[in-house]
Design a protein around this motif. Structure first.
Motif, PDB file in Angstrom:
ATOM      1  N   ALA A  66      -9.834 -31.190  12.642  1.00 46.25           N
ATOM      2  CA  ALA A  66      -9.328 -31.320  14.018  1.00 46.25           C
ATOM      3  C   ALA A  66     -10.185 -32.305  14.814  1.00 46.25           C
ATOM      4  N   LEU A  67     -11.498 -32.216  14.650  1.00 41.98           N
ATOM      5  CA  LEU A  67     -12.404 -33.146  15.334  1.00 41.98           C
ATOM      6  C   LEU A  67     -12.167 -34.578  14.860  1.00 41.98           C
ATOM      7  N   LEU A  68     -12.064 -34.740  13.543  1.00 47.37           N
ATOM      8  CA  LEU A  68     -11.896 -36.078  12.978  1.00 47.37           C
ATOM      9  C   LEU A  68     -10.608 -36.737  13.462  1.00 47.37           C
ATOM     10  N   SER A 112     -14.308 -34.618  22.574  1.00 48.71           N
ATOM     11  CA  SER A 112     -14.913 -33.897  21.444  1.00 48.71           C
ATOM     12  C   SER A 112     -15.854 -32.777  21.879  1.00 48.71           C
ATOM     13  N   PHE A 113     -16.537 -32.971  22.987  1.00 52.42           N
ATOM     14  CA  PHE A 113     -17.471 -31.956  23.473  1.00 52.42           C
ATOM     15  C   PHE A 113     -16.766 -30.620  23.683  1.00 52.42           C
ATOM     16  N   PHE A 114     -15.583 -30.663  24.290  1.00 52.79           N
ATOM     17  CA  PHE A 114     -14.858 -29.431  24.586  1.00 52.79           C
ATOM     18  C   PHE A 114     -14.345 -28.760  23.312  1.00 52.79           C
ATOM     19  N   ASN A 166     -22.079 -33.949  14.681  1.00 50.78           N
ATOM     20  CA  ASN A 166     -20.958 -34.442  13.879  1.00 50.78           C
ATOM     21  C   ASN A 166     -19.995 -35.277  14.718  1.00 50.78           C
ATOM     22  N   SER A 167     -19.602 -34.751  15.868  1.00 48.61           N
ATOM     23  CA  SER A 167     -18.627 -35.452  16.706  1.00 48.61           C
ATOM     24  C   SER A 167     -19.215 -36.715  17.325  1.00 48.61           C
ATOM     25  N   LEU A 168     -20.509 -36.688  17.673  1.00 44.92           N
ATOM     26  CA  LEU A 168     -21.149 -37.882  18.225  1.00 44.92           C
ATOM     27  C   LEU A 168     -21.192 -39.013  17.198  1.00 44.92           C
TER      28      LEU A 168
END
Length: 229
Positions: free
Chosen positions: A72-74, A120-122, A151-153
């Protein structure tokens, strides 16, 4: 005297970063629908994943949750960074930035951090809350949240670099093809950090994130200069 000049330069750089960062955030938060859509997308994605995994072994639910969150993040980050900087390039904003901002790397960093914070933070926060509520025996809230932040950063900066290639023309459709293979090492290390030696792997993930932020910022700045020549 040299130390004083370095301190002054650092203060100036931080001021420029802060101005650009909050300006970008102001623009992003004006389109609240995009932010809510991103969060809603994560919950819908999670719900579908949970429905499809109902018949799986209960012991595998925690692993499925990790896979769900990372995918989902990717996909969210790929969508956000598609055509990264292309709009600024088309409307002449980048030309003005090149004139006004001596360090284009600072502009890229500020824009990437603003994009990350508004999206991405949320997802990382809500995923960590879900983990805590679900009582998965993986990591605690703080550890899982830190892993997802790193990971998201790293993914956000890496995919921003891929997206910036759209300024060179005709490459926007290639971002997913280029980005996904490049994202694999980050996803593998993230998975290892969650499932195996957390203390060691989190240090590797921190180092990798810092390296990607620095390299991507300088590379994006170089692409901006090439595209505007």
């Amino acid at each position: 005297m040299i130390l004083l000049d370095s301190t002054i330069n650092m203060v100036e750089i931080m001021e420029v970063f802060k101005i650009i960062f909050f300006h970008e955030l102001k623009i992003l938060f004006k389109s609240r629908g995009r932010i809510f859509a991103n969060i809603l997308y994560f919950f819908i994605f999670s719900a579908i994943f949970q429905i499809l995994s109902q018949n799986f072994d209960q012991n595998s639910h925690s692993q499925l949750f990790i896979i769900n969150t990372l995918i989902a993040l990717l996909t969210s980050i790929i969508a956000i960074n598609n055509n990264f900087l292309e709009k600024d390039f088309r409307d002449g904003t980048l030309e003005q930035i090149i004139i006004d901002c001596q360090n284009l790397e600072i502009f890229v960093m500020a824009k990437c951090f603003a994009n990350w914070l508004s999206s991405s933070f949320f997802i990382a926060l809500f995923a960590s809350v879900i983990l805590e509520i679900s009582n998965f025996e993986i990591l605690n809230f703080g550890q899982f949240f830190l892993v997802l932040i790193l990971n998201s950063l790293s993914l956000n900066f890496l995919l921003a670099l891929c997206g910036s290639l759209s300024m060179l023309g005709g490459l926007s459709s290639m971002i997913s093809i280029v980005a996904i293979p490049l994202s694999l090492p980050i996803l593998i290390i993230t998975s290892a950090t969650i499932n195996e030696n957390y203390a060691l792997n989190i240090q590797i993930l921190i180092a990798l994130t810092i390296l990607i932020i620095v390299i991507s910022s300088f590379a994006c700045a170089k692409i901006i200069k090439i595209a505007n020549n």
